[in-house]
Design an enzyme around this catalytic site. Structure first.
Site, short mmCIF file in Angstrom:
data_model
loop_
_atom_site.label_atom_id
_atom_site.label_comp_id
_atom_site.label_asym_id
_atom_site.label_seq_id
_atom_site.Cartn_x
_atom_site.Cartn_y
_atom_site.Cartn_z
N ILE A 13 64.28 57.65 23.91
CA ILE A 13 65.54 57.33 24.59
C ILE A 13 65.19 56.63 25.89
O ILE A 13 64.71 57.24 26.84
CB ILE A 13 66.36 58.61 24.88
CG1 ILE A 13 66.64 59.40 23.61
CG2 ILE A 13 67.66 58.25 25.62
CD1 ILE A 13 67.79 58.96 22.76
N HIS A 14 65.40 55.31 25.91
CA HIS A 14 65.12 54.50 27.10
C HIS A 14 66.44 54.03 27.70
O HIS A 14 67.50 54.53 27.34
CB HIS A 14 64.17 53.34 26.73
CG HIS A 14 64.63 52.57 25.54
ND1 HIS A 14 65.47 51.49 25.64
CD2 HIS A 14 64.40 52.75 24.22
CE1 HIS A 14 65.72 51.03 24.42
NE2 HIS A 14 65.09 51.78 23.54
N ALA A 15 66.39 53.08 28.60
CA ALA A 15 67.57 52.70 29.39
C ALA A 15 68.79 52.29 28.57
O ALA A 15 69.89 52.76 28.82
CB ALA A 15 67.21 51.59 30.38
#
Length: 91
Positions: A13-15
């Site tokens: 889960i990134h930006a």
């Protein structure tokens, strides 16, 4: 209410996906939404909170909603997790 997911996105889960989750949680004004992983619980209405979980592929994430629209909020968050290819339900 809560549902648990296993992270399947190869980048975790990134930006970008975190923003999708935060934007969805923020739509439900009368409901608190939280993300819990690795023994840490953060509000889903904060991008920094979600990113601070450092979620990677294979990690488990529990989404928790509480309030007047908890069912609708959890359903919308589940849709983001699955539609974005972030995670699958971990029954």
């Amino acid at each position: 209410m809560q549902k648990t997911f296993r992270i399947i996105d190869e980048d975790g889960i990134h930006a970008r996906p975190a923003t999708a989750l935060v934007n969805t949680a923020t739509k439900f004004k009368g409901t608190e939404a939280f993300a819990e992983a690795k023994g840490k619980k953060v509000t889903l209405k904060s991008i920094l909170g979600v990113l601070s979980l450092g979620l990677e592929p294979g990690d488990t994430l529990t989404l928790i909603t509480d309030g007047s629209e908890e069912t609708e909020a959890l359903s919308a968050l589940q849709e983001v997790m699955i539609k974005e290819g972030l995670g699958e339900l971990n029954e």
